[in-house]
Design a protein around this motif. Structure first.
Motif, PDB file in Angstrom:
ATOM      1  N   GLY A  84      -3.930  -5.109   3.388  1.00  0.00           N
ATOM      2  CA  GLY A  84      -3.162  -5.050   2.778  1.00  0.00           C
ATOM      3  C   GLY A  84      -1.844  -4.641   3.025  1.00  0.00           C
ATOM      4  O   GLY A  84      -0.800  -4.706   2.388  1.00  0.00           O
ATOM      5  N   LEU A  85      -1.067  -3.476   3.041  1.00  0.00           N
ATOM      6  CA  LEU A  85      -0.545  -2.172   3.371  1.00  0.00           C
ATOM      7  C   LEU A  85       0.190  -1.954   4.521  1.00  0.00           C
ATOM      8  O   LEU A  85       0.371  -1.351   5.416  1.00  0.00           O
ATOM      9  CB  LEU A  85      -0.434  -0.749   2.398  1.00  0.00           C
ATOM     10  CG  LEU A  85      -0.878  -0.704   0.595  1.00  0.00           C
ATOM     11  CD1 LEU A  85      -1.640   0.323   0.590  1.00  0.00           C
ATOM     12  CD2 LEU A  85       0.477  -0.497   0.663  1.00  0.00           C
ATOM     13  N   GLY A  86      -1.343  -2.818   5.866  1.00  0.00           N
ATOM     14  CA  GLY A  86      -0.468  -2.733   7.120  1.00  0.00           C
ATOM     15  C   GLY A  86      -1.507  -1.982   7.458  1.00  0.00           C
ATOM     16  O   GLY A  86      -0.700  -0.931   7.870  1.00  0.00           O
ATOM     17  N   LEU A  87      -2.363  -1.019   6.615  1.00  0.00           N
ATOM     18  CA  LEU A  87      -2.969   0.533   6.869  1.00  0.00           C
ATOM     19  C   LEU A  87      -4.686   0.517   7.994  1.00  0.00           C
ATOM     20  O   LEU A  87      -5.005  -0.822   7.955  1.00  0.00           O
ATOM     21  CB  LEU A  87      -2.906   1.026   6.154  1.00  0.00           C
ATOM     22  CG  LEU A  87      -2.070   1.257   4.903  1.00  0.00           C
ATOM     23  CD1 LEU A  87      -2.907   2.205   4.393  1.00  0.00           C
ATOM     24  CD2 LEU A  87      -0.866   2.379   6.369  1.00  0.00           C
ATOM     25  N   ASP A  88      -4.883   0.907   8.413  1.00  0.00           N
ATOM     26  CA  ASP A  88      -6.692   0.835   9.146  1.00  0.00           C
ATOM     27  C   ASP A  88      -7.222   0.848   7.930  1.00  0.00           C
ATOM     28  O   ASP A  88      -6.814   1.362   6.738  1.00  0.00           O
ATOM     29  CB  ASP A  88      -6.943   2.271   9.574  1.00  0.00           C
ATOM     30  CG  ASP A  88      -5.986   2.100  11.083  1.00  0.00           C
ATOM     31  OD1 ASP A  88      -6.080   0.912  11.401  1.00  0.00           O
ATOM     32  OD2 ASP A  88      -6.635   3.383  11.430  1.00  0.00           O
ATOM     33  N   PRO A  89      -8.386   0.088   7.963  1.00  0.00           N
ATOM     34  CA  PRO A  89      -9.388  -0.551   6.541  1.00  0.00           C
ATOM     35  C   PRO A  89     -10.427   0.932   5.108  1.00  0.00           C
ATOM     36  O   PRO A  89      -9.971   0.651   4.353  1.00  0.00           O
ATOM     37  CB  PRO A  89     -10.140  -1.758   6.978  1.00  0.00           C
ATOM     38  CG  PRO A  89      -9.771  -1.826   8.631  1.00  0.00           C
ATOM     39  CD  PRO A  89      -8.935  -0.826   8.403  1.00  0.00           C
TER      40      PRO A  89
END
Length: 351
Positions: free
Chosen positions: A183-188
């Motif tokens: 949700g932050l646009g980061l890798d899981p």
């Protein structure tokens, strides 16, 4: 009934005060008028998001969790994969502990140095206002801190059930951390890695709020944001008590049977550079009913300096927080006890 163990004043168990039949609470528990709860009504018609984890893809879950963390900092999860029988058994077995004779519970009286064990106050400042509640605090992770001998031996299967319950909640936390990260646009795995990977901390605080003859004058737990990473809270489904600050309102949470209430802690606010926000909350007490809640805290590796994740720092949004380890951070709490959001605000850079 009294036990010091390094506390600045004799410890009085709130349960003993409640069971004494007193019709007035001691002055130490009376809050200033501005901090007293609005017991007569839910002070807001708003309600926190409810997320059904069984009905969502990973992407849908990430979107729902991210929206709740940005807008509310709190949400409830249903169909979360933890067996309802285990959830209810854990509640009942801990209720059984608080029903034990006082001398049995006193064997586990805690101290300000670790907080592990049976307690009745948080901060160690002398003469401060006290909350109307007792608790039991224990470590689950890291394994070097976990010590079954410091967990209650009674009721007989408490240790086994608490172990099983904790394993299930660790799995749930892993799933939610992944959703938060996406949700932050980061890798899981990025948020989990920032916590220290597999070297995370976890602890359980079981809160017992006895009946209170003057609930309009006090709180079970004063306003605070959680200092750790993420909290998974299990509450009595028939007794309202948790209130969350939303702007100038206090929203009373309507608990759902077998659901968990999840909230962002200060460390995730720091790592997300305040995209996800920890939110002030407090606990009301009740004249007619006791109340039990189980707060499972999922925390970063204790000695790892934490600051905003570099991918979330931009020219328009510079790093809002200076680095600090969770160990250093919680020392602040231990000295002062719960005080709104002053802890995380103290970390802000001068930018």
């Amino acid at each position: 009934m009294d036990s010091n163990h390094g506390w600045p004043e004799p410890i009085i168990r709130v349960q003993s005060l409640s069971e004494s039949g007193t019709e007035t609470i001691p002055t130490r528990y009376i809050k200033p008028p501005s901090d007293r709860p609005n017991i007569e009504a839910n002070s807001s018609t708003l309600s926190i998001p409810v997320i059904d984890l069984s009905a969502m893809s990973k992407e849908e879950m990430a979107s729902a969790v991210s929206a709740a963390c940005r807008e509310w900092g709190f949400f409830q999860v249903v169909n979360h994969g933890v067996r309802p029988e285990l959830v209810r058994h854990a509640q009942e077995i801990w209720r059984g502990f608080f029903r034990l004779p006082m001398e049995e519970k006193q064997r586990y009286a805690n101290s300000p140095t670790t907080y592990e064990g049976y307690g009745s106050r948080l901060g160690v400042e002398k003469g401060v206002s006290l909350d109307w509640g007792d608790y039991y605090f224990l470590h689950v992770l890291p394994s070097c801190l976990k010590n079954h001998e410091k967990w209650p031996a009674l009721p007989p299967d408490l240790r086994d059930i608490t172990d099983e319950y904790s394993r299930e909640l660790l799995n749930l936390c892993g799933r939610v951390m992944e959703a938060m990260s996406i949700g932050l646009g980061l890798d899981p795995t990025r948020l989990q890695e920032s916590f220290g990977g597999t070297e995370v901390g976890a602890c359980l605080r079981v809160n017992y709020y006895p009946k209170c003859p003057q609930p309009e004058l006090t709180l079970g737990l004063s306003s605070h944001s959680d200092p750790g990473g993420m909290t998974v809270l299990l509450v009595d489904n028939h007794v309202r008590g948790l209130q969350i600050r939303k702007g100038s309102d206090w929203v009373t949470v309507e608990p759902i049977r077998d659901a968990f209430i999840l909230n962002v802690g200060d460390q995730i606010q720091v790592l997300s550079n305040a995209i996800y926000k920890s939110v002030e909350h407090r606990v009301m007490v009740n004249a007619a009913n006791e109340r039990l809640s189980m707060a499972f805290f999922y925390n970063p590796k204790a000695d790892l300096p934490l600051s905003p994740i570099r991918e979330l720092i931009t020219p328009d949004r510079p790093a809002l927080y200076k680095p600090m380890s969770f160990n250093e951070y919680r020392l602040y709490i231990r000295q002062r006890g719960p005080r709104g959001k002053s802890q995380v605000e103290s970390l802000k850079t001068s930018q």
